[in-house]
Design a protein around this motif. Structure first.
Motif, PDB file in Angstrom:
ATOM      1  N   PRO A   1     -48.953  63.829-106.772  1.00 24.97           N
ATOM      2  CA  PRO A   1     -48.770  64.017-108.225  1.00 24.97           C
ATOM      3  C   PRO A   1     -49.793  63.274-109.069  1.00 24.97           C
ATOM      4  O   PRO A   1     -50.218  63.784-110.110  1.00 24.97           O
ATOM      5  N   LEU A   2     -50.197  62.069-108.645  1.00 23.22           N
ATOM      6  CA  LEU A   2     -51.170  61.318-109.434  1.00 23.22           C
ATOM      7  C   LEU A   2     -52.518  62.030-109.435  1.00 23.22           C
ATOM      8  O   LEU A   2     -53.199  62.085-110.470  1.00 23.22           O
ATOM      9  N   LEU A   3     -52.908  62.594-108.305  1.00 26.77           N
ATOM     10  CA  LEU A   3     -54.147  63.359-108.251  1.00 26.77           C
ATOM     11  C   LEU A   3     -54.078  64.551-109.209  1.00 26.77           C
ATOM     12  O   LEU A   3     -55.039  64.834-109.934  1.00 26.77           O
ATOM     13  N   ASN A   4     -52.943  65.245-109.224  1.00 27.58           N
ATOM     14  CA  ASN A   4     -52.782  66.379-110.138  1.00 27.58           C
ATOM     15  C   ASN A   4     -52.952  65.940-111.590  1.00 27.58           C
ATOM     16  O   ASN A   4     -53.610  66.617-112.395  1.00 27.58           O
ATOM     17  N   ALA A   5     -52.368  64.790-111.924  1.00 26.59           N
ATOM     18  CA  ALA A   5     -52.468  64.287-113.303  1.00 26.59           C
ATOM     19  C   ALA A   5     -53.909  63.905-113.637  1.00 26.59           C
ATOM     20  O   ALA A   5     -54.388  64.181-114.746  1.00 26.59           O
ATOM     21  N   LEU A   6     -54.611  63.286-112.702  1.00 29.53           N
ATOM     22  CA  LEU A   6     -55.989  62.874-112.961  1.00 29.53           C
ATOM     23  C   LEU A   6     -56.905  64.080-113.159  1.00 29.53           C
ATOM     24  O   LEU A   6     -57.836  64.034-113.970  1.00 29.53           O
ATOM     25  N   VAL A   7     -56.653  65.162-112.430  1.00 32.32           N
ATOM     26  CA  VAL A   7     -57.453  66.372-112.620  1.00 32.32           C
ATOM     27  C   VAL A   7     -57.250  66.914-114.030  1.00 32.32           C
ATOM     28  O   VAL A   7     -58.216  67.280-114.726  1.00 32.32           O
ATOM     29  N   ASP A   8     -56.001  66.963-114.475  1.00 28.23           N
ATOM     30  CA  ASP A   8     -55.721  67.443-115.834  1.00 28.23           C
ATOM     31  C   ASP A   8     -56.420  66.567-116.879  1.00 28.23           C
ATOM     32  O   ASP A   8     -57.004  67.071-117.850  1.00 28.23           O
ATOM     33  N   GLU A   9     -56.359  65.258-116.693  1.00 26.29           N
ATOM     34  CA  GLU A   9     -56.972  64.339-117.650  1.00 26.29           C
ATOM     35  C   GLU A   9     -58.491  64.449-117.635  1.00 26.29           C
ATOM     36  O   GLU A   9     -59.143  64.321-118.682  1.00 26.29           O
ATOM     37  N   ALA A  10     -59.055  64.684-116.458  1.00 24.78           N
ATOM     38  CA  ALA A  10     -60.509  64.820-116.371  1.00 24.78           C
ATOM     39  C   ALA A  10     -60.988  66.071-117.095  1.00 24.78           C
ATOM     40  O   ALA A  10     -61.999  66.038-117.806  1.00 24.78           O
ATOM     41  N   VAL A  11     -60.270  67.169-116.934  1.00 22.96           N
ATOM     42  CA  VAL A  11     -60.653  68.402-117.623  1.00 22.96           C
ATOM     43  C   VAL A  11     -60.607  68.206-119.132  1.00 22.96           C
ATOM     44  O   VAL A  11     -61.450  68.724-119.875  1.00 22.96           O
ATOM     45  N   ALA A  12     -59.635  67.433-119.611  1.00 23.26           N
ATOM     46  CA  ALA A  12     -59.485  67.218-121.053  1.00 23.26           C
ATOM     47  C   ALA A  12     -60.511  66.232-121.610  1.00 23.26           C
ATOM     48  O   ALA A  12     -60.939  66.377-122.757  1.00 23.26           O
TER      49      ALA A  12
END
Length: 505
Positions: free
Chosen positions: A64-75
Motif C-alpha cells: 500500500p505504501l508503494l501505491n501511495a508513493l506512486v500517486d504522490e509522485a504523479v501529482a
C-alpha cells in the motif's frame, strides 16, 4: 448563348472555389510498416499469447505504501510538471498555426493638428485645422499550396508527440519509484540480517572466550570469532548509506525534499514480491503500448508535414488586401459628414530567384524527416531489446532465487549444527567460522536476488509500456502571474502554485 454563359459562370465559380480551397504539396504521411517478430524468444511458447495487463501493474507488488508513493509522485514530480507545460506549449503552437488560415483585421485611428503660415495661405492670416481619420485594414493570404495547412498538420502531430512525451515521463517515473522502493526494502532486509548475524557471531565469540578461559580454546579461535563478528557488523554502515540514498531519491521523485519520506520509510517491511510474472503479449504490441515508440512515430509524421511546408515556399503566394477609412475635420463627424475612402485587391508574390535557399530548405526538411524515420526504427528495436532482456533476466533471476533459497536453508542448518557441536566440544572452531560466514553470505545473496527479481519485474512492465493510464490534468500552469496589465512601472509579482499533492493534504 444563355446555356453557354451559365456553364461559363459555373466553371468560373468552380475554379474560384478550387483556388480558394487550394492544394497541398509535399508527401502525405503514412505510418511506416515494419517487420516485427511473431513471438518473444525469452517467453515460453504459447498457442495464443495473452495480452499484457499493464494497468496499474505496481499494485501487483501488494504494498500500500508503494501505491501511495506512486500517486504522490504523479501529482508532484517536477519532470511531469515540465512535460505538462510542454503539452500546453504544443497546443498553443497549434492554435497559433491555425490562426494563419484566417484573415487579419487591424483598426487604425489618426488625429492631426496643423497650422499653415500666413505667407502660405495667401490670405494674410495663418490657418489652424484638425484632421481625424479612422478605419480598418484587412489582409488574407490564400493558402493555395497548403503551406499553412501543412504547418497546422505539423503542429497537430507536435501536440500528439508532446502527449506521448508525458506518457513516457510517467512510465519512467512509476518505474523509478517502484525500483527505488524495492531497493530500499532490500537494504532494510539486509541491514536486519547483518544485525542478527553479527549478534549471533558475538555470542559465538563470547562462548569462545569462555572456552579460552577454561583452556579448551586457543587465542587464535577467540580472535577469529571476534574478527568475524566485527566484519559482519562493518557491512551495516554501507547498507544504511545505500538505504538513505534510495529514500532520498524517492523524496525527490515525489517532488519533495530528499529526507521528507524518512519517517514513513523508517519501519522495516518485506521486499515487495510480484504475485505472478506479467504476460508479454506479441512483439507488435510495443508499437501501441510504448510511449517512446509512439512519440517517435508522431515526430516522424510532424517532420513529414514540414517538407510540404518548405515546398510550398517554392510556389507563388496570393494575398487579398483591403482597407476602408473615414476622414473628417471634427471627431464627431467621422460617422456622419466625413470623407470615406476604400481600396481592395489581390497581390501576388512569385519567387523568381532566391539563390537556391528555398530548394535548400526543402532538402533540410527531407533530411530531418529521414533522421526521425531512423529514430523511429531505432526506438522500435530498443523496445524489442528491452522486453527480451527483461524477460530473460526475470526468468533466470527467479531460477537463481530458488537455488539460493535452497543454499541458504542448508547453510543455516549447517551453522546451527556446527555451533552445537562446538558448544559440546565435538567440533573445531574453524568449522563454526566457515559455517557462519557461508550462512550469512548465502542469506544475503538470497535477499539481493529477491530485490533483483522484483526490479526485473519492474523493468519488464516498463519495457512493455506499462505506466500511468489515468487522466492527468495538464491545463493548470505551474506559475501564476499577477498584475500583468498595463501599468506605469513596478515589478511583476509571480506566484508559484504548490504541487497538487501538497494542496490535497
Amino acid at each position: 448563348m444563355t446555356a453557354t454563359a451559365s456553364a461559363l459562370r459555373v466553371g468560373i465559380a468552380a475554379s474560384l472555389a478550387l483556388l480558394l480551397a487550394g492544394c497541398a504539396v509535399g508527401p502525405d504521411y503514412r505510418t511506416p510498416s515494419l517487420a516485427m517478430p511473431v513471438s518473444w524468444k525469452g517467453e515460453a511458447a504459447k498457442t495464443r499469447p495473452a495480452r499484457p495487463q499493464l494497468s496499474q501493474w505496481w499494485r501487483n507488488l501488494g504494498d500500500p505504501l508503494l501505491n501511495a508513493l506512486v500517486d504522490e509522485a504523479v501529482a508532484g514530480n517536477l519532470d511531469v510538471a515540465s512535460a505538462k507545460a510542454a503539452i500546453r506549449e504544443a497546443r498553443a503552437t497549434r492554435r497559433q498555426a491555425v490562426g494563419g488560415l484566417f484573415p487579419t483585421v487591424d483598426g487604425t485611428a489618426d488625429a492631426d493638428r496643423t497650422k499653415t503660415a500666413a505667407t502660405q495661405t495667401g490670405t494674410g492670416a495663418s490657418v489652424t485645422a484638425s484632421t481625424f481619420q479612422s478605419g480598418f485594414d484587412a489582409s488574407w493570404e490564400l493558402d493555395l499550396f497548403g503551406a499553412t495547412r501543412r504547418e497546422v498538420e505539423a503542429a497537430t502531430y507536435g501536440v500528439d508527440a508532446a502527449n506521448e512525451e508525458l506518457r513516457s515521463t510517467l512510465l519512467t517515473l512509476v518505474g523509478d519509484v517502484a525500483q527505488n522502493y524495492v531497493e530500499a526494502r532490500g537494504y532494510q532486509a539486509r541491514i536486519a540480517l547483518a544485525r542478527r548475524t553479527a549478534a549471533s557471531q558475538r555470542e559465538t565469540a563470547g562462548l569462545t572466550r569462555q572456552k579460552l578461559e577454561a583452556g579448551s580454546a586457543s587465542s587464535v579461535d577467540a580472535a577469529n570469532a571476534a574478527g568475524l563478528a566485527a566484519t559482519t557488523a562493518a557491512e551495516i554502515p554501507s547498507l544504511e548509506s545505500s538505504l538513505a540514498q534510495s529514500i532520498h531519491r524517492l523524496g525527490v521523485l515525489t517532488g519533495r525534499s530528499p529526507a521528507s519520506l524518512s519517517p514513513r520509510m523508517a519501519a522495516t517491511k518485506p521486499i515487495p514480491s510480484p504475485r505472478r510474472p506479467p504476460a508479454a503479449g506479441l512483439p507488435a504490441d510495443v508499437l501501441l503500448t510504448r510511449p517512446d515508440v509512439r512519440r517517435a512515430e508522431r515526430q516522424l509524421a510532424q517532420y513529414t508535414a514540414k517538407i510540404g511546408q518548405a515546398e510550398a515556399a517554392l510556389y507563388p503566394s496570393v494575398s487579398l488586401t483591403g482597407s476602408i477609412s473615414t476622414t473628417s475635420s471634427k471627431i464627431g463627424d467621422l460617422a456622419k459628414r466625413s470623407t470615406i475612402g476604400w481600396s481592395y485587391g489581390p497581390s501576388v508574390n512569385v519567387p523568381l530567384f532566391q539563390g537556391g535557399s528555398l530548394r535548400a530548405a526543402v532538402d533540410v526538411a527531407k533530411a530531418q524527416r529521414d533522421q526521425y524515420f531512423v529514430a523511429f526504427k531505432a526506438s522500435v528495436l530498443t523496445a524489442l531489446e528491452d522486453v527480451e532482456n527483461a524477460l530473460v533476466s526475470l526468468a533466470k533471476e527467479r531460477q537463481r532465487a530458488g537455488q539460493l533459497a535452497t543454499a541458504a536453508s542448508n547453510y543455516r542448518e549447517a551453522a546451527r549444527l556446527a555451533r552445537e557441536l562446538y558448544r559440546a566440544g565435538s567440533s573445531d572452531f574453524l568449522d563454526v567460522l566457515d559455517a557462519e560466514r557461508s550462512a550469512f553470505e548465502a542469506e544475503d545473496a538470497l535477499l539481493q536476488s529477491r530485490v533483483l527479481a522484483a526490479t526485473d519485474y519492474v523493468a519488464l512492465n516498463k519495457a512493455l509500456g506499462g505506466g500511468w493510464d489515468r487522466p492527468v490534468d495538464v491545463s493548470k500552469p505551474e506559475v501564476v502571474d499577477v498584475a500583468t496589465g498595463p501599468r506605469l512601472g513596478g515589478q511583476v509579482v509571480v506566484a508559484s502554485r504548490p504541487p497538487p499533492s501538497a494542496r490535497s493534504r
